[in-house]
Motif scaffolding. Structure first.
Motif, PDB file in Angstrom:
ATOM      1  N   GLU A  37       0.735  -1.169  -0.110  1.00 39.61           N
ATOM      2  CA  GLU A  37       0.074   0.114  -0.088  1.00 39.61           C
ATOM      3  C   GLU A  37       0.835   1.272   0.140  1.00 39.61           C
ATOM      4  N   PHE A  38       0.944   2.088  -0.996  1.00 37.20           N
ATOM      5  CA  PHE A  38       1.549   3.272  -1.083  1.00 37.20           C
ATOM      6  C   PHE A  38       0.844   4.270  -1.919  1.00 37.20           C
ATOM      7  N   ASN A  39       0.460   5.339  -1.111  1.00 35.54           N
ATOM      8  CA  ASN A  39      -0.162   6.533  -1.514  1.00 35.54           C
ATOM      9  C   ASN A  39       1.008   7.463  -2.043  1.00 35.54           C
ATOM     10  N   ILE A  40       1.468   7.316  -3.166  1.00 31.40           N
ATOM     11  CA  ILE A  40       2.475   8.162  -3.616  1.00 31.40           C
ATOM     12  C   ILE A  40       1.979   9.372  -4.311  1.00 31.40           C
ATOM     13  N   LYS A  41       2.311  10.611  -3.974  1.00 35.59           N
ATOM     14  CA  LYS A  41       1.753  11.822  -4.301  1.00 35.59           C
ATOM     15  C   LYS A  41       2.863  12.719  -4.634  1.00 35.59           C
ATOM     16  N   PRO A  42       3.009  13.741  -5.677  1.00 30.63           N
ATOM     17  CA  PRO A  42       4.087  14.573  -5.611  1.00 30.63           C
ATOM     18  C   PRO A  42       4.051  15.835  -4.434  1.00 30.63           C
ATOM     19  N   ASN A  43       5.129  16.284  -4.009  1.00 28.44           N
ATOM     20  CA  ASN A  43       5.252  17.161  -2.963  1.00 28.44           C
ATOM     21  C   ASN A  43       5.589  18.285  -3.675  1.00 28.44           C
ATOM     22  N   HIS A  44       4.341  19.323  -4.123  1.00 27.69           N
ATOM     23  CA  HIS A  44       4.558  20.574  -4.478  1.00 27.69           C
ATOM     24  C   HIS A  44       5.478  21.736  -3.616  1.00 27.69           C
ATOM     25  N   CYS A  77      -0.243   2.885 -14.562  1.00 31.96           N
ATOM     26  CA  CYS A  77      -0.591   2.082 -15.541  1.00 31.96           C
ATOM     27  C   CYS A  77      -0.148   2.344 -16.895  1.00 31.96           C
ATOM     28  N   GLU A  78      -0.037   3.944 -16.964  1.00 33.76           N
ATOM     29  CA  GLU A  78       0.358   4.234 -18.243  1.00 33.76           C
ATOM     30  C   GLU A  78       1.916   4.947 -18.255  1.00 33.76           C
ATOM     31  N   ARG A 134      15.814   0.669  -1.317  1.00 35.25           N
ATOM     32  CA  ARG A 134      15.112   0.240  -2.378  1.00 35.25           C
ATOM     33  C   ARG A 134      13.700   0.483  -2.249  1.00 35.25           C
ATOM     34  N   ILE A 135      12.955   0.839  -3.325  1.00 39.87           N
ATOM     35  CA  ILE A 135      11.554   0.767  -3.107  1.00 39.87           C
ATOM     36  C   ILE A 135      10.822  -0.278  -3.873  1.00 39.87           C
ATOM     37  N   TYR A 136       9.995  -1.078  -3.354  1.00 40.47           N
ATOM     38  CA  TYR A 136       9.258  -2.098  -4.002  1.00 40.47           C
ATOM     39  C   TYR A 136       7.613  -1.859  -3.982  1.00 40.47           C
ATOM     40  N   ILE A 137       7.158  -1.768  -5.140  1.00 35.44           N
ATOM     41  CA  ILE A 137       5.770  -1.491  -5.052  1.00 35.44           C
ATOM     42  C   ILE A 137       4.953  -2.667  -5.859  1.00 35.44           C
ATOM     43  N   TYR A 138       3.844  -3.209  -5.058  1.00 30.30           N
ATOM     44  CA  TYR A 138       3.143  -4.111  -6.045  1.00 30.30           C
ATOM     45  C   TYR A 138       1.623  -3.671  -5.998  1.00 30.30           C
ATOM     46  N   GLU A 139       0.987  -3.866  -7.139  1.00 30.22           N
ATOM     47  CA  GLU A 139      -0.439  -3.382  -6.877  1.00 30.22           C
ATOM     48  C   GLU A 139      -0.876  -3.961  -8.199  1.00 30.22           C
ATOM     49  N   LYS A 140      -2.378  -4.081  -8.207  1.00 32.81           N
ATOM     50  CA  LYS A 140      -3.107  -4.907  -9.305  1.00 32.81           C
ATOM     51  C   LYS A 140      -4.110  -3.772  -9.898  1.00 32.81           C
ATOM     52  N   GLU A 141      -4.192  -2.642  -9.752  1.00 29.60           N
ATOM     53  CA  GLU A 141      -5.071  -1.953 -10.160  1.00 29.60           C
ATOM     54  C   GLU A 141      -5.286  -1.551 -11.665  1.00 29.60           C
ATOM     55  N   CYS A 142      -3.961  -2.028 -12.243  1.00 33.24           N
ATOM     56  CA  CYS A 142      -3.967  -1.864 -13.975  1.00 33.24           C
ATOM     57  C   CYS A 142      -4.565  -3.124 -14.675  1.00 33.24           C
ATOM     58  N   PHE A 143      -4.835  -4.224 -14.160  1.00 34.51           N
ATOM     59  CA  PHE A 143      -4.963  -5.159 -14.615  1.00 34.51           C
ATOM     60  C   PHE A 143      -6.496  -5.822 -13.913  1.00 34.51           C
ATOM     61  N   GLN A 144      -7.426  -6.532 -14.815  1.00 31.55           N
ATOM     62  CA  GLN A 144      -8.707  -7.222 -14.377  1.00 31.55           C
ATOM     63  C   GLN A 144      -8.418  -8.371 -13.810  1.00 31.55           C
ATOM     64  N   ASN A 185      -7.172 -11.407 -11.599  1.00 29.94           N
ATOM     65  CA  ASN A 185      -6.882 -11.402 -10.049  1.00 29.94           C
ATOM     66  C   ASN A 185      -5.603 -11.987  -9.705  1.00 29.94           C
ATOM     67  N   ASN A 186      -5.015 -12.576 -10.834  1.00 32.58           N
ATOM     68  CA  ASN A 186      -3.609 -13.044 -10.525  1.00 32.58           C
ATOM     69  C   ASN A 186      -2.511 -12.311 -10.950  1.00 32.58           C
ATOM     70  N   ASN A 187      -2.912 -11.042 -11.563  1.00 36.84           N
ATOM     71  CA  ASN A 187      -1.488 -10.428 -12.135  1.00 36.84           C
ATOM     72  C   ASN A 187      -1.387  -9.162 -11.326  1.00 36.84           C
ATOM     73  N   LEU A 188      -0.383  -8.710 -11.389  1.00 34.07           N
ATOM     74  CA  LEU A 188      -0.248  -7.238 -10.446  1.00 34.07           C
ATOM     75  C   LEU A 188       1.222  -6.401 -11.103  1.00 34.07           C
ATOM     76  N   ILE A 189       1.186  -5.470 -11.158  1.00 29.97           N
ATOM     77  CA  ILE A 189       2.619  -4.822 -11.595  1.00 29.97           C
ATOM     78  C   ILE A 189       3.465  -4.462 -10.431  1.00 29.97           C
ATOM     79  N   SER A 190       4.666  -4.807 -10.770  1.00 30.57           N
ATOM     80  CA  SER A 190       5.831  -4.654  -9.790  1.00 30.57           C
ATOM     81  C   SER A 190       6.573  -3.454 -10.490  1.00 30.57           C
ATOM     82  N   THR A 191       6.822  -2.586  -9.355  1.00 30.26           N
ATOM     83  CA  THR A 191       7.708  -1.481  -9.658  1.00 30.26           C
ATOM     84  C   THR A 191       9.100  -1.557  -8.626  1.00 30.26           C
ATOM     85  N   HIS A 192      10.170  -1.457  -9.085  1.00 32.90           N
ATOM     86  CA  HIS A 192      11.348  -1.692  -8.123  1.00 32.90           C
ATOM     87  C   HIS A 192      12.167  -0.643  -8.618  1.00 32.90           C
ATOM     88  N   ILE A 193      12.601   0.331  -7.502  1.00 26.00           N
ATOM     89  CA  ILE A 193      13.674   1.332  -7.605  1.00 26.00           C
ATOM     90  C   ILE A 193      14.591   1.113  -6.874  1.00 26.00           C
TER      91      ILE A 193
END
Length: 364
Positions: free
Chosen positions: A65-72, A96-97, A291-301, A303-311
């Motif tokens: 769970e990451f609520n990532i927002k820019p710090n203006h 997603c895009e 390191r930052i690991y982000i796992y989320e499934k909002e981009c896919f319908q 139930n067994n796939n998710l996007i992994s973001t690794h920084i």
């Protein structure tokens, strides 16, 4: 008086007895150590139990769970945004895009769609991997923008990292062919003959396990990877890596952009990880050891796939001296280094379980 002393004596004996029992329990493994067979049995039981726990997981167990927002409010934010907008080459990575110079692309896109966005790659490598009982066979088809083609078959016995060349052919000054075809008929026929020999040698135990294509865009330092599923002729984008590691001698990466956008957050290349965090709602507590690991499934319908973001970045260690006489000192948790790379990938539940099992050293 005698009765009182008797009570005291009985009490002391009781305490002493309990103390002896405690010591016996504490030192029992030392006095009566397990046999090697018993030790090995317990290790196997522990590994099997841990592996069973991993196998029972579902996709939600991996989501972060990451609520990532820019710090203006960051004083550098607006200037970085202006600098980004004025660049000739603009890379943006959202949840997603993604986009390059305002052309959108997505994970699961085809190679043709990526070529439409980025143009022809500097290098294309197709890798088909087969497994046999004692190791792995990999077939490589390489094409280069300058007209070079090469086809190889390598054998990796006993799962070693370095393979033995079974077959190798090169062609120079060949026009850049339409992606995926690489249809130098004679070469492909020779390669298939070599594969036929291997299939005849190993029979049904010779199994195809993966089929992928990797693009290399040298100037942009990005590498899209496409995989083809067993039940499809179509390749789709499953991994995208952008390399940000500074070159050893020149320092700042020699790329046609100085800033990339990550979910609305501007990252200037060769900027320390902590400074990047300050431009966002992320904190140091969100890091997994730099390191930052982000796992989320909002981009896919599915139930067994998710996007992994690794920084990824490296930890900071104090240094002294210079050149060949540089000494590495203690780790400094108050300092950070620049981001080495960002990776975006599609992961299935089976992929995640397999990775966790491998990381825990539980592979058979």
């Amino acid at each position: 008086m005698k009765k009182f002393l008797k009570i005291i004596t009985i009490g002391c004996l009781g305490i002493f007895s309990l103390f002896v029992i405690f010591l016996f329990i504490l030192f029992y493994p030392v006095i009566f150590p397990d046999t090697p067979e018993e030790i090995e049995r317990k290790k196997i039981e522990k590994k099997l139990g841990l592996k069973e726990e991993i196998e029972k997981k579902n996709i939600d167990d991996y989501i972060t769970e990451f609520n990532i927002k820019p710090n203006h409010k960051n004083s550098k934010f607006n200037n970085l945004i202006t600098e980004f907008n004025n660049q000739k080459n603009r890379l943006e990575f959202n949840d997603c895009e993604f986009s390059y110079n305002d052309k959108s692309f997505f994970l699961k896109d085809t190679p043709e769609q990526i070529i439409f966005v980025f143009g022809n790659p500097d290098k294309t490598r197709k890798t088909v991997t087969y497994r046999y009982p004692e190791g792995t066979i990999k077939c490589f088809d390489n094409s280069f923008s300058k007209g070079k083609l090469s086809f190889q078959i390598y054998d990796y016995p006993d799962k070693k990292n370095y393979g033995n060349v079974l077959w190798n052919e090169h062609y120079e000054n060949t026009p850049f062919k339409e992606l995926l075809k690489l249809d130098q008929k004679e070469l492909k026929e020779l390669q298939q003959k070599q594969l036929a020999k291997l299939k005849a040698k190993y029979g049904d135990s010779f199994i195809k396990v993966s089929d992928e294509i990797k693009f290399t865009y040298k100037a942009l330092r990005i590498k899209p990877i496409f995989h083809r599923s067993k039940n499809s002729e179509k390749y789709s984008l499953t991994d995208l890596n952008i390399e940000l590691t500074p070159y050893i001698h020149s320092g700042d990466p020699d790329v046609p952009y100085k800033i990339i956008m990550f979910r609305g957050i501007p990252y200037k290349t060769y900027t320390d990880m902590y400074d990047f965090l300050d431009l966002s709602s992320l904190t140091r507590k969100d890091l997994n050891y730099h390191r930052i690991y982000i796992y989320e499934k909002e981009c896919f319908q599915s139930n067994n796939n998710l996007i992994s973001t690794h920084i990824e970045s490296k930890p900071y260690f104090e240094t002294s001296g210079g050149g060949h006489l540089t000494w590495t000192g203690p780790y400094n948790p108050n300092k950070s280094l620049p981001i080495d790379y960002m990776n975006f990938s599609i992961n299935s539940l089976d992929d995640l379980k397999r990775h966790e099992i491998k990381k825990a050293g539980l592979l058979d």
